[in-house]
Design a protein around this motif. Structure first.
Motif, mmCIF file in Angstrom:
data_model
loop_
_atom_site.group_PDB
_atom_site.id
_atom_site.type_symbol
_atom_site.label_atom_id
_atom_site.label_comp_id
_atom_site.label_asym_id
_atom_site.label_seq_id
_atom_site.Cartn_x
_atom_site.Cartn_y
_atom_site.Cartn_z
ATOM 1 N N TRP A 140 -4.254 8.138 6.606
ATOM 2 C CA TRP A 140 -5.510 7.716 6.855
ATOM 3 C C TRP A 140 -6.535 9.234 7.237
ATOM 4 O O TRP A 140 -6.102 9.745 8.200
ATOM 5 N N THR A 141 -7.633 9.162 6.442
ATOM 6 C CA THR A 141 -8.557 10.439 6.984
ATOM 7 C C THR A 141 -9.929 10.217 7.011
ATOM 8 O O THR A 141 -10.239 8.851 6.606
ATOM 9 N N ASN A 142 -10.873 10.877 7.592
ATOM 10 C CA ASN A 142 -12.212 10.386 7.557
ATOM 11 C C ASN A 142 -12.891 11.684 7.397
ATOM 12 O O ASN A 142 -12.682 12.903 8.032
ATOM 13 N N ALA B 13 -1.076 5.350 9.478
ATOM 14 C CA ALA B 13 -1.689 6.571 10.117
ATOM 15 C C ALA B 13 -1.914 7.921 9.683
ATOM 16 O O ALA B 13 -2.942 8.602 9.680
ATOM 17 N N GLN B 14 -0.692 8.377 9.307
ATOM 18 C CA GLN B 14 -0.818 9.729 8.465
ATOM 19 C C GLN B 14 -1.524 9.777 7.187
ATOM 20 O O GLN B 14 -2.132 10.782 7.034
ATOM 21 N N THR C 263 -3.433 2.428 16.336
ATOM 22 C CA THR C 263 -5.054 2.358 16.150
ATOM 23 C C THR C 263 -5.418 3.107 15.109
ATOM 24 O O THR C 263 -6.371 2.462 14.358
ATOM 25 N N THR C 264 -4.721 4.473 14.650
ATOM 26 C CA THR C 264 -5.310 4.849 13.671
ATOM 27 C C THR C 264 -4.718 4.164 12.292
ATOM 28 O O THR C 264 -5.608 4.110 11.529
ATOM 29 N N LYS D 52 -7.094 1.417 11.151
ATOM 30 C CA LYS D 52 -8.271 2.131 10.279
ATOM 31 C C LYS D 52 -8.048 2.143 9.188
ATOM 32 O O LYS D 52 -9.119 1.713 8.287
#
Length: 279
Positions: A41-43, A38-39, A95-96, A99
């Protein structure tokens, strides 16, 4: 083979090793990995564009990619719901993290049509946590061959409408489902608790999903499902549960009392190579 739509099956995919590495790792993502994913992941616009390109309708095996996305949701269903006592990670974090998982799956499948930068960008969060593949296939425990053998019967049972031998086995299994139901339910609950304590609950979910897909396959002879009525549906559900409880008992057999394993495996012992006796 690098053109869109030119890859017809997974075995022909030029990035097969990476795809299998990601998919095999999924059931072994542990609770400490989730916050790290989660940490990482970026978008942004570039990432979103790369993702859109990877998931174009004419991309390599895109239907398999979407099926893998569904499998991810299934494997992490308890984590996303966040209701069970054994779930320790905030569902929003999970959830993150998922992704990042989906981006890695999409990137692995779509590598032939992505630029090197696009592929690396989508894979980066996954590779931050899993720099190299750690498993070649999901670890099904010390009795993995028996688990696989049992699961391999479920697609065969799906052909029972055109195979009298498989129909006979199916009917015997239906009979077994009515024997000691309460004892089997208690043993199955104990087996799941063992799976939780040994960090195998996602492998447990994978086994059950794989088995359900096997029994639901259409018959190769007529193309129809063997389930043709409400009665067939109820019987199939009972047989499926019987087989999957046995497979999951074998999955955790190294950490579970023999007598409980026997309660779950004895009803299907004729389907397990090392235990074949008449049903």
């Amino acid at each position: 083979m690098g053109r869109r739509g030119a890859i017809d099956c997974l075995e022909d995919h030029p990035n097969l090793a990476e795809i299998l590495g990601v998919l095999s790792q999924l059931a072994h993502v542990n609770d400490s990995d989730i916050p790290r994913l989660a940490q990482a992941w970026t978008n942004d616009i570039q990432i979103a564009d790369a993702r859109d390109k990877a998931l174009m309708p004419d991309g390599p095996l895109v239907m398999e990619v979407l099926a893998a996305f569904e499998a991810v949701t299934s494997l992490f269903a308890d984590d996303l719901a966040g209701e069970a006592a054994y779930v320790t990670v905030d569902p929003a974090i999970t959830t993150t993290a998922l992704k990042a998982v989906r981006d890695a799956i999409a990137a692995a499948y779509a590598k032939p049509v992505l630029s090197r930068t696009e592929h690396a960008t989508l894979m980066k969060p996954w590779r931050t946590v899993f720099a190299e593949g750690t498993v070649d296939e999901p670890d099904l425990g010390p009795q993995s061959e028996e688990v696989k053998a049992l699961l391999s019967w479920l697609p065969r049972l799906a052909t029972r409408c055109h195979d009298s031998e498989n129909q006979a086995v199916y009917e015997q299994l239906v009979d077994q489902t009515f024997i000691d139901e309460q004892g089997r339910a208690g043993a199955a609950d104990s087996a799941f608790q063992v799976a939780v304590m040994t960090s195998r609950r996602r492998v447990w979910a994978l086994v059950r999903r794989s088995g359900a897909e096997g029994l639901a396959r259409p018959c190769g002879s007529c193309g129809r499902s063997a389930v043709s009525s409400a009665l067939d549906d109820r019987e199939s559900s009972r047989v499926l549960a019987l087989c999957l409880d046995a497979a999951c008992a074998l999955l955790v057999a190294d950490a579970m009392p023999d007598e409980l394993i026997d309660v779950l495996t004895n009803p299907v012992r004729a389907l397990i190579p090392s235990q074949r006796k008449p049903l």
